[in-house]
Design a protein around this motif. Structure first.
Motif, PDB file in Angstrom:
ATOM      1  N   UNK A 284      -3.511  -2.996  10.574  1.00 56.43           N
ATOM      2  CA  UNK A 284      -4.310  -2.530  11.712  1.00 56.43           C
ATOM      3  C   UNK A 284      -4.825  -1.115  11.477  1.00 56.43           C
ATOM      4  N   UNK A 285      -6.073  -0.902  11.806  1.00 54.60           N
ATOM      5  CA  UNK A 285      -6.669   0.420  11.600  1.00 54.60           C
ATOM      6  C   UNK A 285      -5.920   1.500  12.363  1.00 54.60           C
ATOM      7  N   UNK A 286      -5.428   1.163  13.545  1.00 56.49           N
ATOM      8  CA  UNK A 286      -4.758   2.163  14.380  1.00 56.49           C
ATOM      9  C   UNK A 286      -3.347   2.486  13.905  1.00 56.49           C
ATOM     10  N   UNK A 287      -2.770   1.649  13.051  1.00 59.08           N
ATOM     11  CA  UNK A 287      -1.401   1.880  12.597  1.00 59.08           C
ATOM     12  C   UNK A 287      -1.345   3.124  11.719  1.00 59.08           C
ATOM     13  N   UNK A 288      -0.592   4.147  12.107  1.00 62.57           N
ATOM     14  CA  UNK A 288      -0.500   5.337  11.263  1.00 62.57           C
ATOM     15  C   UNK A 288       0.373   5.067  10.038  1.00 62.57           C
ATOM     16  N   UNK A 289      -0.085   5.571   8.898  1.00 58.42           N
ATOM     17  CA  UNK A 289       0.636   5.400   7.633  1.00 58.42           C
ATOM     18  C   UNK A 289       0.795   6.768   6.977  1.00 58.42           C
ATOM     19  N   UNK A 290       2.010   7.078   6.573  1.00 55.32           N
ATOM     20  CA  UNK A 290       2.282   8.310   5.839  1.00 55.32           C
ATOM     21  C   UNK A 290       2.738   7.948   4.434  1.00 55.32           C
ATOM     22  N   UNK A 291       2.137   8.585   3.437  1.00 55.15           N
ATOM     23  CA  UNK A 291       2.496   8.358   2.037  1.00 55.15           C
ATOM     24  C   UNK A 291       3.044   9.659   1.464  1.00 55.15           C
ATOM     25  N   UNK A 292       4.250   9.591   0.917  1.00 55.27           N
ATOM     26  CA  UNK A 292       4.895  10.754   0.320  1.00 55.27           C
ATOM     27  C   UNK A 292       5.064  10.512  -1.176  1.00 55.27           C
ATOM     28  N   UNK A 293       4.630  11.471  -1.973  1.00 59.43           N
ATOM     29  CA  UNK A 293       4.715  11.347  -3.426  1.00 59.43           C
ATOM     30  C   UNK A 293       5.452  12.517  -4.030  1.00 59.43           C
ATOM     31  N   UNK A 294       6.123  12.270  -5.139  1.00 61.74           N
ATOM     32  CA  UNK A 294       6.660  13.338  -5.958  1.00 61.74           C
ATOM     33  C   UNK A 294       5.628  13.706  -7.014  1.00 61.74           C
ATOM     34  N   UNK A 295       5.367  15.002  -7.182  1.00 57.64           N
ATOM     35  CA  UNK A 295       4.342  15.421  -8.130  1.00 57.64           C
ATOM     36  C   UNK A 295       4.707  15.061  -9.570  1.00 57.64           C
ATOM     37  N   UNK A 296       5.994  14.823  -9.839  1.00 59.63           N
ATOM     38  CA  UNK A 296       6.437  14.524 -11.194  1.00 59.63           C
ATOM     39  C   UNK A 296       6.914  13.087 -11.328  1.00 59.63           C
ATOM     40  N   UNK A 297       6.534  12.251 -10.394  1.00 55.36           N
ATOM     41  CA  UNK A 297       6.990  10.863 -10.417  1.00 55.36           C
ATOM     42  C   UNK A 297       6.219  10.033 -11.444  1.00 55.36           C
ATOM     43  N   UNK A 298       6.871   8.969 -11.917  1.00 54.13           N
ATOM     44  CA  UNK A 298       6.207   8.035 -12.831  1.00 54.13           C
ATOM     45  C   UNK A 298       5.336   7.029 -12.075  1.00 54.13           C
ATOM     46  N   UNK A 299       5.516   6.939 -10.762  1.00 53.54           N
ATOM     47  CA  UNK A 299       4.731   5.984  -9.971  1.00 53.54           C
ATOM     48  C   UNK A 299       3.287   6.456  -9.872  1.00 53.54           C
ATOM     49  N   UNK A 300       2.362   5.535 -10.014  1.00 54.49           N
ATOM     50  CA  UNK A 300       0.931   5.828  -9.906  1.00 54.49           C
ATOM     51  C   UNK A 300       0.633   6.319  -8.490  1.00 54.49           C
ATOM     52  N   UNK A 301       0.189   7.569  -8.367  1.00 54.58           N
ATOM     53  CA  UNK A 301      -0.051   8.139  -7.035  1.00 54.58           C
ATOM     54  C   UNK A 301      -1.429   7.804  -6.479  1.00 54.58           C
ATOM     55  N   UNK A 302      -2.068   6.810  -7.053  1.00 52.52           N
ATOM     56  CA  UNK A 302      -3.360   6.380  -6.522  1.00 52.52           C
ATOM     57  C   UNK A 302      -3.251   5.561  -5.254  1.00 52.52           C
ATOM     58  N   UNK A 303      -2.013   5.276  -4.820  1.00 47.77           N
ATOM     59  CA  UNK A 303      -1.832   4.469  -3.617  1.00 47.77           C
ATOM     60  C   UNK A 303      -2.499   5.095  -2.403  1.00 47.77           C
ATOM     61  N   UNK A 304      -2.383   6.412  -2.279  1.00 45.23           N
ATOM     62  CA  UNK A 304      -2.963   7.072  -1.112  1.00 45.23           C
ATOM     63  C   UNK A 304      -4.466   6.879  -1.061  1.00 45.23           C
TER      64      UNK A 304
END
Length: 374
Positions: A284-304
């Protein structure tokens, strides 16, 4: 501190003889978890929640709860692969200061039941989603803020897609499984030839097979391969150098139920067969979503960026925690806790019932049959 409603379970060994993991491991896991949670100052409860036959015949989810009396929207914590609820210990006091907090061992992990999941990625995802929903119904939560780390972020998103009327805010902490696997992954990440060969050889195996294959030496193997994790707990927990490897080992030395389910989901360790990039636009467009990333993480931070592109005009908040790796809740707990508390406060202003038509039957209208197991 907390009171535990104990329920004995028998878990089958995954092989015989010297490599057999028996109920002794259940008892050791219980004891080491209790020692780790002793650093939590807030009073808490520990109990099993019987969710019925979601995957197995009688599945149970191990749960801790804090500050249940608060009237604010509860925060539910979903851990990542190979983890368990005790690893949230640096965060629980701060997060539960002003609202209820529930942390669970995902089905197939920790002290929860370890049923045999499906082998199909879509079915596995659906089984995990339904296990969360049945748990919510049994605990009698009308709505919740749901926070998932890594694999937990993938499951939390899948849950929000299926049951958006139950989610007041979706918080993704270094989430796994969002972007597609690059077609040129070896070139993009410049992997050496030997790494490619090992990855290809190990692909059919569960990620932590070596911990179980090592028998009693598995605990030593955990400590040697990830000595950084116990060191990070040292500021919060006495004897962390012993307790944390023991806990991680005991969580993963038993039947690899959740681990096998994760293996069914993954397309190479870092990617999902059914990545969320194709589906987050359905939130839903109205659903608020917060994305938290570590600057040194191996996970692709393109999710945001994917979330922003797929959900135009939506409330998407992105925070990069400098100096943190993949375990951002542990690497920088004060910053992590601050951002999560802020996200929860935003959730208090959002009621999904105002945005979603015809929500399903509420818990108030359900019978009194659904209650946590005692």
């Amino acid at each position: 501190m907390g009171s535990e409603l104990n329920l004995e379970t028998t878990r089958s060994s995954w092989t015989g003889g010297w490599f057999s993991w028996t109920r002794q491991s259940d008892e050791m896991l219980r004891n080491v978890e209790k020692k780790i949670l002793s650093c939590v100052k807030t009073a808490y409860k520990r109990f099993y929640v019987d969710i019925g036959s979601v995957v197995g015949q009688s599945d149970k989810i191990w749960t801790i709860s804090l500050n249940e009396e608060s009237p604010r929207a509860p925060l539910v914590l979903l851990h990542g692969m190979a983890a368990g609820l005790a690893l949230w210990c640096p965060n629980l006091d701060a997060l539960a200061a002003n609202r209820p907090v529930y942390a669970i061992d995902l089905l197939g992990f920790g002290r929860s039941s370890r049923p045999k999941f499906a082998s199909d990625a879509n079915k596995v995802e659906a089984q995990w989603v339904e296990s969360i929903e049945e748990w919510r119904r049994e605990v009698n939560l009308e709505q919740m803020v749901i926070l998932g780390h890594s694999l937990g972020g993938y499951i939390a998103t899948a849950y929000a897609l299926k049951y958006p009327e139950r989610v007041r805010h979706l918080i993704l902490a270094d989430p796994w499984g969002f972007p597609e696997r690059p077609s040129n992954v070896n070139e993009k990440y410049q992997l050496p030839l030997w790494v490619r060969a090992v990855a290809t050889t190990m692909q059919p195996l569960n990620p932590l097979w070596a911990v179980r294959a090592a028998g009693p030496a598995g605990r030593w193997l955990v400590g040697k391969t990830r000595p950084d994790i116990p060191r990070k707990y040292a500021a919060h927990l006495a004897h962390a150098d012993q307790l944390i490897p023991d806990y991680i080992y005991q969580c993963n030395a038993q039947t690899p139920s959740g681990e096998s389910a994760f293996h069914a989901l993954m397309h190479g360790f870092g990617w999902a067969k059914n990545p969320m990039v194709h589906r987050v636009g359905q939130l839903p467009t109205a659903l608020p979503v917060t994305v938290l990333y570590g600057s040194r993480s191996w996970v692709d931070n393109g999710t945001s960026q994917l979330l922003i592109e797929q959900r135009p005009n939506s409330k998407t908040y992105v925070q990069v925690i400098n100096g943190a790796g993949h375990h951002i809740y542990l690497d920088k707990p004060e910053q992590f806790n601050k951002y999560v508390v802020e996200a929860c406060e935003r959730a208090d202003a959002y009621d999904p019932r105002d945005h979603i038509k015809n929500p399903p039957e509420t818990n108030e209208n359900r019978s009194e049959e659904s209650r946590p197991t005692s």
